[in-house]
Scaffold this motif. Structure first.
Motif, PDB file in Angstrom:
ATOM      1  N   GLN A   1      86.721 -36.691  16.710  1.00  0.00           N
ATOM      2  CA  GLN A   1      84.981 -36.598  17.302  1.00  0.00           C
ATOM      3  C   GLN A   1      84.162 -37.682  15.821  1.00  0.00           C
ATOM      4  O   GLN A   1      83.318 -38.095  15.717  1.00  0.00           O
ATOM      5  N   PHE A   2      85.246 -37.820  14.772  1.00  0.00           N
ATOM      6  CA  PHE A   2      84.556 -38.304  13.937  1.00  0.00           C
ATOM      7  C   PHE A   2      84.538 -39.659  14.187  1.00  0.00           C
ATOM      8  O   PHE A   2      85.545 -40.874  14.800  1.00  0.00           O
ATOM      9  N   ARG A   3      82.734 -40.758  13.721  1.00  0.00           N
ATOM     10  CA  ARG A   3      82.823 -41.733  13.415  1.00  0.00           C
ATOM     11  C   ARG A   3      83.019 -43.172  11.987  1.00  0.00           C
ATOM     12  O   ARG A   3      81.874 -42.151  11.882  1.00  0.00           O
ATOM     13  N   ALA A   4      82.991 -43.619  12.075  1.00  0.00           N
ATOM     14  CA  ALA A   4      83.423 -44.553  11.357  1.00  0.00           C
ATOM     15  C   ALA A   4      82.821 -45.233  10.312  1.00  0.00           C
ATOM     16  O   ALA A   4      82.921 -45.260   9.621  1.00  0.00           O
ATOM     17  N   GLU A   5      81.218 -45.390  11.198  1.00  0.00           N
ATOM     18  CA  GLU A   5      79.769 -45.502  10.301  1.00  0.00           C
ATOM     19  C   GLU A   5      79.921 -44.527   9.309  1.00  0.00           C
ATOM     20  O   GLU A   5      78.883 -44.630   8.491  1.00  0.00           O
ATOM     21  N   ALA A   6      79.850 -42.994   9.430  1.00  0.00           N
ATOM     22  CA  ALA A   6      79.406 -42.098   8.761  1.00  0.00           C
ATOM     23  C   ALA A   6      80.678 -41.643   7.735  1.00  0.00           C
ATOM     24  O   ALA A   6      81.382 -41.942   7.920  1.00  0.00           O
ATOM     25  N   ARG A   7      79.951 -41.155   6.285  1.00  0.00           N
ATOM     26  CA  ARG A   7      80.831 -41.276   5.508  1.00  0.00           C
ATOM     27  C   ARG A   7      82.355 -39.874   5.867  1.00  0.00           C
ATOM     28  O   ARG A   7      81.046 -39.421   6.854  1.00  0.00           O
ATOM     29  N   PHE A   8      83.579 -39.941   5.677  1.00  0.00           N
ATOM     30  CA  PHE A   8      83.263 -38.827   5.791  1.00  0.00           C
ATOM     31  C   PHE A   8      83.368 -37.429   5.019  1.00  0.00           C
ATOM     32  O   PHE A   8      83.069 -36.286   6.145  1.00  0.00           O
ATOM     33  N   SER A   9      82.729 -37.580   4.382  1.00  0.00           N
ATOM     34  CA  SER A   9      82.013 -36.332   3.537  1.00  0.00           C
ATOM     35  C   SER A   9      80.878 -35.519   3.636  1.00  0.00           C
ATOM     36  O   SER A   9      80.823 -34.566   3.473  1.00  0.00           O
ATOM     37  N   THR A  10      80.537 -36.979   4.401  1.00  0.00           N
ATOM     38  CA  THR A  10      78.845 -36.830   5.138  1.00  0.00           C
ATOM     39  C   THR A  10      79.437 -36.029   6.056  1.00  0.00           C
ATOM     40  O   THR A  10      78.353 -34.468   6.540  1.00  0.00           O
TER      41      THR A  10
END
Lengths: 218, 179
Positions: A74-83
């Motif tokens: 579900q992680f979307r690349a527009e956000a930073r993974f750390s955030t």
């Protein structure tokens, strides 16, 4: 000279992270350890900022990492993974708090009206602070105690912004509040910490620490 | 543009973050330059940001990373066991435990210690959590100053440490040193 302190960033390498995330999604699950390794400390710190208890913070950090692993698709690349990871941690910590709400007493400062302006209470002179003082355990302990004494809404903002170096927008998104509220609370948190620490540390950084006894300045 | 002390305090955080326009920054600089109290507030607030922003301020509990990885391992797909898997695991555990018991009471004797000079353990509760380092020779209680190579430590049960040849630390495990 401008006093910029907002541009520091972690050691995250977005391109490498993107590749790792893709490979984990494709089944190379063991790469998840490599992906989270730079963020283990910050996830723990975010949980501790809210819960103020080592054991609870560790449990929540583990839950957050597990959840991140299970929902990596579900992680979307527009956000930073750390955030994204920090957001999961903050949500987990809030859920944990809600479950144990009856047992937790928050400092009275949480009930203050944050719209009111905060006036510094102490004007002790603080000039040079060698960062080497942080090698001393008692210094870190005093700073930690001061931070722990802030109300949760100030503490979590301060940790995300000044300890994890997230931007104001990222902090606002994670906590689900406006950027104006982030700025207001951050100002208060910084000034409260300064007020709390100035009497003990002011002009005394290189010699033996001596915190003055007395009540908090707010 | 002229600003008061109260305005400086209200904007001090934005000033540090570079979130104010050039005119206000210039007015604040002028004010702070001639105001001892605002200089103290600026210096102190900047120090707060600098000190807490240092990564040394975040201390994780000893063994945090090891426990986190173990928890993740247990929950990785493929490592999660079905009911049949658990049965097999339990059976294997009983067999392993039994073989250790046999080994302890038979010709196999104690496992070889990593150090020829170390004394073997005596009476250590096998489920006690102890700290070992990958290349070390002794096991310790968490926080012992004699822990070797703190960058590669693990927390494991004393029974496992002894099976791997670790001996008790002479400082923190004195009471468990063999004769």
């Amino acid at each position: 000279m401008p006093e910029e302190v907002s541009s520091r960033e972690s050691s995250a390498k977005p391109f490498q992270e993107e590749t790792l995330i893709q490979r984990i999604r494709n089944g190379e699950h063991e790469l998840f350890y490599e992906l989270i390794q730079p963020y283990e400390r910050r996830v723990y710190a975010a949980a501790f900022a809210i819960l103020r208890n080592e054991a609870d913070a560790e449990d929540v950090a583990q839950e957050a990492m597990l959840k991140a692993f299970k929902h990596i698709r579900q992680f979307r690349a527009e956000a930073r993974f750390s955030t994204w990871l920090t957001q999961i941690t903050v949500n987990e910590a809030h859920m944990w708090r809600r479950k144990q709400h009856a047992n937790v007493m928050e400092p009275i400062v949480d009930r203050e009206d944050e719209e009111g302006h905060y006036t510094p209470r102490d004007f002790a002179d603080w000039r040079e602070i060698p960062l080497e003082t942080l090698e001393r355990k008692e210094v870190r302990q005093k700073l930690g105690e001061a931070l722990a004494s802030l109300g949760e809404k100030y503490r979590e903002i301060f940790v995300l912004r000044d300890m994890q170096h997230l931007s104001i927008e990222e902090t606002a998104k994670i906590l689900g509040i406006s950027t104006a509220s982030v700025k207001t609370r951050l100002l208060r948190a910084r000034l409260m910490l300064r007020d709390l620490l100035a009497p003990g540390f002011g002009g005394n950084w290189s010699s033996k620490l001596s915190f003055e006894k007395g009540t908090k300045p707010w | 543009m002229v600003v008061s002390c109260e305005q400086v305090w209200r904007e001090i955080s934005n000033y540090l973050d570079g979130e104010i326009d050039a005119n206000l920054r210039s007015a604040m600089d002028d004010h702070i330059h001639g105001c001892k109290r605002c200089t103290a507030v600026l210096d102190g607030t900047r120090n707060v940001v600098e000190l807490f922003g240092d990564e040394r301020m975040v201390e994780v509990p000893l063994g945090f990373s090891h426990r986190l990885h173990r928890r993740l391992e247990e929950n990785m797909p493929g490592n999660r066991r079905t009911f049949f898997g658990w049965l097999v695991a339990v059976a294997a555990g009983i067999l392993v435990a039994g073989s250790f018991e046999v080994a302890r009471s038979s010709v196999f004797g104690r496992p070889a210690l990593r150090s020829e000079l170390a004394q073997p353990a005596r009476g250590v509760p096998p489920d006690m959590l102890v700290v070992v380092s990958t290349d070390g020779k002794t096991f310790h209680v968490p926080g012992c100053r004699f822990i070797h190579d703190k960058a590669h430590i693990h927390i494991i049960q004393a029974g496992e440490a002894m099976r791997e040849g670790y001996a008790p630390c002479v400082r923190c495990m004195k009471e468990y040193l063999g004769a």
